[in-house]
Structures are given as structure tokens and as C-alpha cells.
Design a protein around this motif. Structure first.
Motif, PDB file in Angstrom:
ATOM      1  N   ILE A 108      13.255  41.823 -16.686  1.00 20.59           N
ATOM      2  CA  ILE A 108      12.664  41.008 -17.752  1.00 20.59           C
ATOM      3  C   ILE A 108      13.743  40.590 -18.740  1.00 20.59           C
ATOM      4  O   ILE A 108      14.572  41.395 -19.148  1.00 20.59           O
ATOM      5  N   LEU A 109      13.723  39.355 -19.109  1.00 16.84           N
ATOM      6  CA  LEU A 109      14.568  38.808 -20.178  1.00 16.84           C
ATOM      7  C   LEU A 109      13.622  38.266 -21.264  1.00 16.84           C
ATOM      8  O   LEU A 109      12.786  37.426 -20.953  1.00 16.84           O
ATOM      9  N   ASN A 110      13.684  38.755 -22.493  1.00 15.72           N
ATOM     10  CA  ASN A 110      14.499  39.845 -23.000  1.00 15.72           C
ATOM     11  C   ASN A 110      13.893  41.196 -22.586  1.00 15.72           C
ATOM     12  O   ASN A 110      12.673  41.316 -22.423  1.00 15.72           O
ATOM     13  N   HIS A 111      14.759  42.216 -22.473  1.00 21.68           N
ATOM     14  CA  HIS A 111      14.284  43.556 -22.145  1.00 21.68           C
ATOM     15  C   HIS A 111      13.279  44.005 -23.214  1.00 21.68           C
ATOM     16  O   HIS A 111      13.465  43.722 -24.410  1.00 21.68           O
ATOM     17  N   PRO A 112      12.204  44.704 -22.823  1.00 23.38           N
ATOM     18  CA  PRO A 112      11.196  45.143 -23.798  1.00 23.38           C
ATOM     19  C   PRO A 112      11.763  45.954 -24.960  1.00 23.38           C
ATOM     20  O   PRO A 112      11.302  45.825 -26.099  1.00 23.38           O
ATOM     21  N   LEU A 113      12.769  46.785 -24.698  1.00 20.22           N
ATOM     22  CA  LEU A 113      13.389  47.547 -25.782  1.00 20.22           C
ATOM     23  C   LEU A 113      14.093  46.626 -26.774  1.00 20.22           C
ATOM     24  O   LEU A 113      14.009  46.818 -27.986  1.00 20.22           O
ATOM     25  N   PHE A 114      14.795  45.624 -26.260  1.00 13.18           N
ATOM     26  CA  PHE A 114      15.491  44.670 -27.118  1.00 13.18           C
ATOM     27  C   PHE A 114      14.495  43.974 -28.039  1.00 13.18           C
ATOM     28  O   PHE A 114      14.702  43.869 -29.249  1.00 13.18           O
ATOM     29  N   ARG A 115      13.396  43.500 -27.456  1.00  8.73           N
ATOM     30  CA  ARG A 115      12.397  42.782 -28.253  1.00  8.73           C
ATOM     31  C   ARG A 115      11.747  43.688 -29.290  1.00  8.73           C
ATOM     32  O   ARG A 115      11.621  43.322 -30.463  1.00  8.73           O
ATOM     33  N   THR A 116      11.336  44.879 -28.867  1.00 10.92           N
ATOM     34  CA  THR A 116      10.596  45.753 -29.780  1.00 10.92           C
ATOM     35  C   THR A 116      11.469  46.240 -30.929  1.00 10.92           C
ATOM     36  O   THR A 116      11.008  46.359 -32.068  1.00 10.92           O
ATOM     37  N   ILE A 117      12.743  46.466 -30.652  1.00  9.59           N
ATOM     38  CA  ILE A 117      13.660  46.938 -31.691  1.00  9.59           C
ATOM     39  C   ILE A 117      14.000  45.822 -32.680  1.00  9.59           C
ATOM     40  O   ILE A 117      14.039  46.047 -33.892  1.00  9.59           O
ATOM     41  N   THR A 118      14.237  44.614 -32.186  1.00  6.90           N
ATOM     42  CA  THR A 118      14.810  43.570 -33.040  1.00  6.90           C
ATOM     43  C   THR A 118      13.824  42.497 -33.507  1.00  6.90           C
ATOM     44  O   THR A 118      14.149  41.724 -34.405  1.00  6.90           O
ATOM     45  N   ASN A 119      12.630  42.441 -32.938  1.00  8.10           N
ATOM     46  CA  ASN A 119      11.724  41.345 -33.265  1.00  8.10           C
ATOM     47  C   ASN A 119      10.925  41.594 -34.534  1.00  8.10           C
ATOM     48  O   ASN A 119      10.324  40.678 -35.090  1.00  8.10           O
ATOM     49  N   ASN A 120      10.918  42.835 -35.003  1.00 12.27           N
ATOM     50  CA  ASN A 120      10.211  43.205 -36.218  1.00 12.27           C
ATOM     51  C   ASN A 120      11.104  42.873 -37.429  1.00 12.27           C
ATOM     52  O   ASN A 120      12.246  43.296 -37.506  1.00 12.27           O
ATOM     53  N   LYS A 121      10.563  42.120 -38.389  1.00  9.76           N
ATOM     54  CA  LYS A 121      11.389  41.665 -39.517  1.00  9.76           C
ATOM     55  C   LYS A 121      11.865  42.814 -40.403  1.00  9.76           C
ATOM     56  O   LYS A 121      12.932  42.726 -41.014  1.00  9.76           O
ATOM     57  N   LEU A 122      11.080  43.869 -40.491  1.00 10.24           N
ATOM     58  CA  LEU A 122      11.541  45.030 -41.250  1.00 10.24           C
ATOM     59  C   LEU A 122      12.681  45.720 -40.509  1.00 10.24           C
ATOM     60  O   LEU A 122      13.676  46.130 -41.114  1.00 10.24           O
ATOM     61  N   ALA A 123      12.563  45.834 -39.183  1.00 10.11           N
ATOM     62  CA  ALA A 123      13.626  46.439 -38.380  1.00 10.11           C
ATOM     63  C   ALA A 123      14.909  45.623 -38.487  1.00 10.11           C
ATOM     64  O   ALA A 123      16.013  46.187 -38.506  1.00 10.11           O
ATOM     65  N   GLN A 124      14.776  44.299 -38.553  1.00  7.62           N
ATOM     66  CA  GLN A 124      15.955  43.446 -38.707  1.00  7.62           C
ATOM     67  C   GLN A 124      16.697  43.787 -39.998  1.00  7.62           C
ATOM     68  O   GLN A 124      17.929  43.843 -40.019  1.00  7.62           O
ATOM     69  N   TYR A 125      15.937  44.026 -41.059  1.00  9.79           N
ATOM     70  CA  TYR A 125      16.577  44.391 -42.326  1.00  9.79           C
ATOM     71  C   TYR A 125      17.271  45.749 -42.214  1.00  9.79           C
ATOM     72  O   TYR A 125      18.376  45.947 -42.738  1.00  9.79           O
TER      73      TYR A 125
END
Length: 324
Positions: A108-125
């Protein structure tokens, strides 16, 4: 043998005549452009709801495809050689277990871990706070009001944890924010005055951002989205216009920050994302957010054929690498 690339999404649209609504015309045209390009690269695109996947066989029970300028329903099962994840971000946690199970059988592109870690705006901060406006979490109205004393200025930006297109975002006076109907939790961000555009590129003072688009952590192209007069929103779906930004016109101050960000993201070698920046009126770059499902719409509208081809070929290369 052609490789089947399934573009997945969350909803079930099988009862529609086409897989796109009238409001999504530009998105539909952009996907059609991709489908038409695929034939030259020994791949075939399909669209399917994640709900149509048989996790045991790796086949989708049905799918859409685009042939001879028409959207066609494919009633027989379709085997996926790879999946391109375009599901909405708010469902990342709901679908996480299912996607992790899928990717043991189908890349899968993007990998589920990549999406779940980085797609959340709080996590981005939490990942990139040194480059972003001050951001605080509010789980309810009382907590939101409490953030006001810790965020300078009379104005504030309030966002849902997931989302794109500028939907669900409030920009305005703090006192007015409390009158809005919000779906909690939300993040509260410092409002950055940005009215002079992109240093060295914008021809006049304007509210504009700079979007850098990456494949496999490599910069592919850049856009500036310019808000319509009187608006603070640079989102295409909020009426903004866009122009292509040549790479030699991207301020070095942004490229330095972007290099540090991509270094962190390189834990995942195969990915597709965008980084959105604005500049304060002292020309300091500020990372606004990251998007793990950047659209094709603007590239189709403002991109040159050369850049469109490069972008597509890099995507195909990435897909072929994860299949191997």
C-alpha cells in the motif's frame, strides 16, 4: 502482464452512474488523465471502496475503471498488485487494523503507519513544532477558551485534527471562535499575518502559500495557491487560484526546512505527500501542514506536460518498487 493498481476510498458509490459527484468535476478529470496515461506504463488503474476487498484472497469483488473516455463498472473480482490509498484522513484510525492486515499481502502507498502517524494535524505539530505556529489541543469549549491566553494575538486559527480543502477551519477573532459550532477535539493555532506572498516569486502583495509535492521524499514540483480577494483561505476548494512555481524560485529558507522534514520522513522510503508553507511579513517560512493525500487537480490545471509526465513516472516507479 499488466499490474493492477487499485485506488481505494472509504465510501460505497456503486449505485452511482459515475464514481464522482458533480462538485468533484476537477478531481474526476484529474483521475481520468491518470487513467489515460497508465496504458503507456504497463499498469491499469481501478477505483474501489475499501469495503469491497476480500482480505483472504486479495481480490476486490468489484471496481470502477475508465476506458474509451467512459467510467465502467467491473462486476468480476479484480486482483490488486498494489493499492494507492486515497481514503479520507478522519478514517485513518478506524481502518488502521484492516489496512495493516491488507499490507501483509498487498503493498500500500502510503503505508498505513506513515498515514496514521503523519496525517493527524496535532501529530504534525509534535513532529515539526519548530517550524509551525504554536498549536494547542482543545477537547471541549472550556479547553478551547483556555488556549486563548497561551496563544498570542487577538485572532486564532482552529482546525479539526483531520481534513483538507479548508473545510471545518475557523480563522478569526478569539471571541467569535467560541460562538462557532465545532466538532471536538480541535487544535488551536497562532494566527500568522501573511499578506506579502512568496518572497522572490509573488509579483504583488497577496495571501498565498507554497505547496511542495514529494514522491519518495524527493521534491517533484511546487505550486503557489493564491486566496481570492478578501479571503484568508488558500485552498483550491475555497476559491483560490494556483500557479506553478519553478524550483529555482523556491526560497532557500524553505528548502532548508523541507530537507530537515524529509530526513525525518525517510523512515518510510516510499511515500507521497505535500508540505504547505506560508511566509510571515518578515519573510520567515512557516509550515502550515502536511498532506498525505495531495490531489492531482491543480497539477492538471496549471502544470506543464513535462512536469505532469515526470510526476506520473515517479509515481509509477514508486509503485513498482513496493510491488517488488
Amino acid at each position: 502482464m499488466k499490474k493492477n493498481i487499485i485506488i481505494i476510498y472509504s465510501m460505497d458509490d456503486w449505485n452511482k452512474k459515475t464514481p464522482f459527484s458533480k462538485k468533484s468535476k476537477e478531481t474526476r478529470l484529474s483521475f481520468e488523465d491518470w487513467y489515460n496515461r497508465a496504458g503507456d506504463y504497463n499498469i491499469k488503474f481501478y477505483r474501489a471502496s475499501i469495503k469491497w476487498l476480500d482480505k483472504n484472497t486479495g481480490f476486490f469483488s468489484k471496481a470502477w475503471t475508465f476506458e474509451n473516455n467512459k467510467w465502467i463498472k467491473v462486476f468480476k473480482p479484480v486482483k490488486a498488485h498494489a493499492i494507492y490509498d486515497k481514503t479520507v484522513g478522519k478514517n485513518d484510525y478506524i481502518t488502521f487494523d484492516a489496512k495493516m492486515n491488507i499490507c501483509t499481502k498487498i503493498p500500500i502507498l502510503n503505508h498505513p503507519l506513515f498515514r496514521t502517524i503523519t496525517n493527524n494535524k496535532l501529530a504534525q505539530y509534535m513532529l515539526f513544532s519548530e517550524y509551525m505556529p504554536k498549536t494547542l489541543l482543545a477537547n471541549n469549549k472550556k479547553e478551547l477558551e483556555a488556549t486563548f491566553s497561551n496563544i498570542k494575538g487577538s485572532q486564532i486559527v482552529i482546525k479539526p485534527l483531520h481534513g483538507s480543502g479548508g473545510f471545518g477551519i475557523f480563522i478569526g477573532k478569539k471571541t467569535n471562535a467560541l460562538k462557532k459550532r465545532l466538532t471536538y477535539p480541535v487544535i488551536a493555532q497562532e494566527f500568522i499575518i501573511s499578506t506579502k506572498g512568496i518572497p522572490g516569486f509573488s509579483q504583488k502583495d497577496e495571501v498565498a502559500d507554497l505547496r511542495l509535492i514529494y514522491t519518495d521524499n524527493k521534491l517533484v514540483y511546487a505550486l503557489s495557491r493564491i486566496a481570492k480577494e478578501g479571503s484568508l483561505f488558500t485552498n483550491f476548494h475555497q476559491g483560490a487560484n494556483a500557479v506553478l512555481v519553478p524550483q529555482n524560485k523556491i526560497p532557500k529558507s524553505v528548502l532548508k526546512i523541507a530537507k530537515n522534514i524529509t530526513k525525518k520522513l525517510s523512515t518510510f522510503p516510499y511515500n507521497h505527500y505535500s508540505l504547505d508553507f506560508i511566509f510571515d511579513n518578515n519573510k520567515k517560512p512557516i509550515l502550515v501542514e502536511m498532506n498525505t493525500t495531495p490531489g492531482f487537480d491543480l497539477l492538471r490545471i496549471v502544470g506543464t506536460e513535462k512536469i505532469k509526465k515526470i510526476n506520473f513516472e515517479l509515481f509509477v516507479k514508486s509503485i513498482n518498487q513496493i510491488i517488488k
